[in-house]
Design a protein around this motif. Structure first.
Motif, PDB file in Angstrom:
ATOM      1  N   TYR A 198       0.823  -1.203   0.000  1.00  0.00           N
ATOM      2  CA  TYR A 198       0.000   0.000   0.000  1.00  0.00           C
ATOM      3  C   TYR A 198       0.863   1.261   0.000  1.00  0.00           C
ATOM      4  O   TYR A 198       0.542   2.248  -0.660  1.00  0.00           O
ATOM      5  N   SER A 199       1.912   1.211   0.783  1.00  0.00           N
ATOM      6  CA  SER A 199       2.787   2.369   0.910  1.00  0.00           C
ATOM      7  C   SER A 199       4.152   1.893   1.389  1.00  0.00           C
ATOM      8  O   SER A 199       4.287   0.789   1.929  1.00  0.00           O
ATOM      9  N   MET A 200       5.145   2.728   1.174  1.00  0.00           N
ATOM     10  CA  MET A 200       6.478   2.460   1.683  1.00  0.00           C
ATOM     11  C   MET A 200       7.027   3.729   2.295  1.00  0.00           C
ATOM     12  O   MET A 200       6.594   4.840   1.977  1.00  0.00           O
ATOM     13  N   GLY A 201       7.985   3.537   3.184  1.00  0.00           N
ATOM     14  CA  GLY A 201       8.523   4.713   3.846  1.00  0.00           C
ATOM     15  C   GLY A 201       9.887   4.469   4.438  1.00  0.00           C
ATOM     16  O   GLY A 201      10.404   3.342   4.411  1.00  0.00           O
ATOM     17  N   TRP A 202      10.452   5.541   4.947  1.00  0.00           N
ATOM     18  CA  TRP A 202      11.720   5.509   5.654  1.00  0.00           C
ATOM     19  C   TRP A 202      11.503   6.010   7.073  1.00  0.00           C
ATOM     20  O   TRP A 202      10.851   7.050   7.277  1.00  0.00           O
ATOM     21  N   TYR A 203      12.046   5.268   8.026  1.00  0.00           N
ATOM     22  CA  TYR A 203      12.025   5.643   9.425  1.00  0.00           C
ATOM     23  C   TYR A 203      13.477   5.726   9.892  1.00  0.00           C
ATOM     24  O   TYR A 203      14.377   5.174   9.260  1.00  0.00           O
ATOM     25  N   ARG A 204      13.686   6.397  11.017  1.00  0.00           N
ATOM     26  CA  ARG A 204      15.032   6.430  11.581  1.00  0.00           C
ATOM     27  C   ARG A 204      14.963   6.359  13.094  1.00  0.00           C
ATOM     28  O   ARG A 204      13.983   6.772  13.702  1.00  0.00           O
ATOM     29  N   GLN A 205      16.035   5.822  13.654  1.00  0.00           N
ATOM     30  CA  GLN A 205      16.115   5.691  15.104  1.00  0.00           C
ATOM     31  C   GLN A 205      17.514   6.042  15.557  1.00  0.00           C
ATOM     32  O   GLN A 205      18.495   5.387  15.169  1.00  0.00           O
ATOM     33  N   ALA A 206      17.598   7.083  16.357  1.00  0.00           N
ATOM     34  CA  ALA A 206      18.869   7.490  16.945  1.00  0.00           C
ATOM     35  C   ALA A 206      19.030   6.792  18.289  1.00  0.00           C
ATOM     36  O   ALA A 206      18.043   6.368  18.898  1.00  0.00           O
ATOM     37  N   PRO A 207      20.257   6.663  18.780  1.00  0.00           N
ATOM     38  CA  PRO A 207      20.484   5.989  20.073  1.00  0.00           C
ATOM     39  C   PRO A 207      19.654   6.620  21.186  1.00  0.00           C
ATOM     40  O   PRO A 207      19.652   7.848  21.359  1.00  0.00           O
ATOM     41  N   GLY A 208      18.946   5.774  21.916  1.00  0.00           N
ATOM     42  CA  GLY A 208      18.150   6.248  23.034  1.00  0.00           C
ATOM     43  C   GLY A 208      16.843   6.912  22.673  1.00  0.00           C
ATOM     44  O   GLY A 208      16.151   7.436  23.544  1.00  0.00           O
ATOM     45  N   LYS A 209      16.506   6.899  21.383  1.00  0.00           N
ATOM     46  CA  LYS A 209      15.270   7.548  20.940  1.00  0.00           C
ATOM     47  C   LYS A 209      14.361   6.545  20.249  1.00  0.00           C
ATOM     48  O   LYS A 209      14.771   5.446  19.896  1.00  0.00           O
ATOM     49  N   GLU A 210      13.099   6.956  20.062  1.00  0.00           N
ATOM     50  CA  GLU A 210      12.144   6.102  19.385  1.00  0.00           C
ATOM     51  C   GLU A 210      12.375   6.125  17.869  1.00  0.00           C
ATOM     52  O   GLU A 210      13.009   7.032  17.338  1.00  0.00           O
ATOM     53  N   ARG A 211      11.817   5.142  17.202  1.00  0.00           N
ATOM     54  CA  ARG A 211      11.865   5.080  15.743  1.00  0.00           C
ATOM     55  C   ARG A 211      10.778   6.013  15.200  1.00  0.00           C
ATOM     56  O   ARG A 211       9.602   5.858  15.516  1.00  0.00           O
ATOM     57  N   ASP A 212      11.179   6.966  14.387  1.00  0.00           N
ATOM     58  CA  ASP A 212      10.258   7.982  13.886  1.00  0.00           C
ATOM     59  C   ASP A 212      10.188   7.962  12.358  1.00  0.00           C
ATOM     60  O   ASP A 212      11.174   7.658  11.683  1.00  0.00           O
ATOM     61  N   LEU A 213       9.031   8.360  11.853  1.00  0.00           N
ATOM     62  CA  LEU A 213       8.853   8.461  10.403  1.00  0.00           C
ATOM     63  C   LEU A 213       9.707   9.595   9.850  1.00  0.00           C
ATOM     64  O   LEU A 213       9.734  10.697  10.403  1.00  0.00           O
ATOM     65  N   VAL A 214      10.376   9.321   8.733  1.00  0.00           N
ATOM     66  CA  VAL A 214      11.123  10.342   8.009  1.00  0.00           C
ATOM     67  C   VAL A 214      10.335  10.777   6.781  1.00  0.00           C
ATOM     68  O   VAL A 214      10.119  11.964   6.550  1.00  0.00           O
ATOM     69  N   ALA A 215       9.900   9.808   5.989  1.00  0.00           N
ATOM     70  CA  ALA A 215       9.142  10.105   4.772  1.00  0.00           C
ATOM     71  C   ALA A 215       8.389   8.856   4.347  1.00  0.00           C
ATOM     72  O   ALA A 215       8.838   7.741   4.614  1.00  0.00           O
ATOM     73  N   SER A 216       7.250   9.063   3.690  1.00  0.00           N
ATOM     74  CA  SER A 216       6.473   7.940   3.187  1.00  0.00           C
ATOM     75  C   SER A 216       5.842   8.310   1.856  1.00  0.00           C
ATOM     76  O   SER A 216       5.642   9.489   1.553  1.00  0.00           O
ATOM     77  N   ILE A 217       5.517   7.272   1.075  1.00  0.00           N
ATOM     78  CA  ILE A 217       4.862   7.471  -0.212  1.00  0.00           C
ATOM     79  C   ILE A 217       3.850   6.357  -0.414  1.00  0.00           C
ATOM     80  O   ILE A 217       4.139   5.193  -0.163  1.00  0.00           O
ATOM     81  N   THR A 218       2.640   6.721  -0.840  1.00  0.00           N
ATOM     82  CA  THR A 218       1.579   5.742  -1.006  1.00  0.00           C
ATOM     83  C   THR A 218       1.493   5.290  -2.463  1.00  0.00           C
ATOM     84  O   THR A 218       2.156   5.828  -3.346  1.00  0.00           O
ATOM     85  N   GLU A 219       0.600   4.312  -2.688  1.00  0.00           N
ATOM     86  CA  GLU A 219       0.410   3.806  -4.045  1.00  0.00           C
ATOM     87  C   GLU A 219      -0.171   4.870  -4.968  1.00  0.00           C
ATOM     88  O   GLU A 219      -0.038   4.761  -6.182  1.00  0.00           O
ATOM     89  N   ARG A 220      -0.774   5.903  -4.400  1.00  0.00           N
ATOM     90  CA  ARG A 220      -1.272   7.026  -5.200  1.00  0.00           C
ATOM     91  C   ARG A 220      -0.300   8.190  -5.201  1.00  0.00           C
ATOM     92  O   ARG A 220      -0.663   9.314  -5.532  1.00  0.00           O
ATOM     93  N   ALA A 221       0.931   7.905  -4.787  1.00  0.00           N
ATOM     94  CA  ALA A 221       2.007   8.902  -4.805  1.00  0.00           C
ATOM     95  C   ALA A 221       1.757  10.060  -3.842  1.00  0.00           C
ATOM     96  O   ALA A 221       2.253  11.171  -4.064  1.00  0.00           O
ATOM     97  N   ILE A 222       1.001   9.811  -2.787  1.00  0.00           N
ATOM     98  CA  ILE A 222       0.854  10.823  -1.734  1.00  0.00           C
ATOM     99  C   ILE A 222       2.077  10.720  -0.837  1.00  0.00           C
ATOM    100  O   ILE A 222       2.390   9.660  -0.318  1.00  0.00           O
ATOM    101  N   ILE A 223       2.750  11.845  -0.674  1.00  0.00           N
ATOM    102  CA  ILE A 223       4.022  11.860   0.042  1.00  0.00           C
ATOM    103  C   ILE A 223       3.886  12.648   1.332  1.00  0.00           C
ATOM    104  O   ILE A 223       3.222  13.695   1.367  1.00  0.00           O
ATOM    105  N   ASN A 224       4.536  12.141   2.361  1.00  0.00           N
ATOM    106  CA  ASN A 224       4.531  12.791   3.658  1.00  0.00           C
ATOM    107  C   ASN A 224       5.964  12.853   4.183  1.00  0.00           C
ATOM    108  O   ASN A 224       6.715  11.874   4.066  1.00  0.00           O
ATOM    109  N   TYR A 225       6.341  14.001   4.735  1.00  0.00           N
ATOM    110  CA  TYR A 225       7.674  14.179   5.305  1.00  0.00           C
ATOM    111  C   TYR A 225       7.569  14.636   6.750  1.00  0.00           C
ATOM    112  O   TYR A 225       6.666  15.394   7.120  1.00  0.00           O
ATOM    113  N   ALA A 226       8.531  14.213   7.563  1.00  0.00           N
ATOM    114  CA  ALA A 226       8.675  14.789   8.892  1.00  0.00           C
ATOM    115  C   ALA A 226       9.077  16.255   8.735  1.00  0.00           C
ATOM    116  O   ALA A 226       9.813  16.607   7.807  1.00  0.00           O
ATOM    117  N   ASP A 227       8.611  17.092   9.635  1.00  0.00           N
ATOM    118  CA  ASP A 227       8.922  18.524   9.546  1.00  0.00           C
ATOM    119  C   ASP A 227      10.429  18.775   9.523  1.00  0.00           C
ATOM    120  O   ASP A 227      10.903  19.695   8.855  1.00  0.00           O
TER     121      ASP A 227
END
Length: 120
Positions: A32-61
């Motif tokens: 349905y969609s794919m994305g990139w997440y990142r996790q720094a030491p001692g922090k939670e895994r957060d969304l960086v960017a995602s893209i859906t099958e309809r090419a809707i894109i979302n970025y972290a601020d």
């Protein structure tokens, strides 16, 4: 389900650029969609960017205007172009795919991650 493998991480100086790639195999037609997440030491895994099958894109601020996500039409590859990198971008970056939980057993698949270090 799908199998994901990231590549392209490494050490880069502040202000530099990197391109991360994610190769997908398996039931990619169910994605349905794919994305990139990142996790720094001692922090939670957060969304960086995602893209859906309809090419809707979302970025972290925190990455808007610096990072660009893209994919091929067959969901075989997803990319993350990272420009103007900052030390705070240092993290393990994970590729993620979302699909049908009723078929896969879990809605999400993850790659093993690739380290990105921004340092002078």
């Amino acid at each position: 389900q799908v199998q994901l493998v990231e590549s392209g991480g490494g050490l880069v100086q502040p202000g530099g650029s990197l391109i991360l790639s994610c190769a997908a195999s398996g039931e990619t037609w169910r994605i349905y969609s794919m994305g990139w997440y990142r996790q720094a030491p001692g922090k939670e895994r957060d969304l960086v960017a995602s893209i859906t099958e309809r090419a809707i894109i979302n970025y972290a601020d925190s990455v808007k205007g610096r990072f660009t996500i893209s994919r091929d039409n067959a969901w075989k590859s997803v990319y993350l172009q990272m420009n103007s990198l900052k030390p705070e971008d240092t993290a393990v970056y994970y590729c993620n795919a979302e699909g049908p939980a009723t078929i896969w057993g879990s809605p999400y698949s993850w790659g093993p991650g690739t380290q990105v270090t921004v340092s002078s």
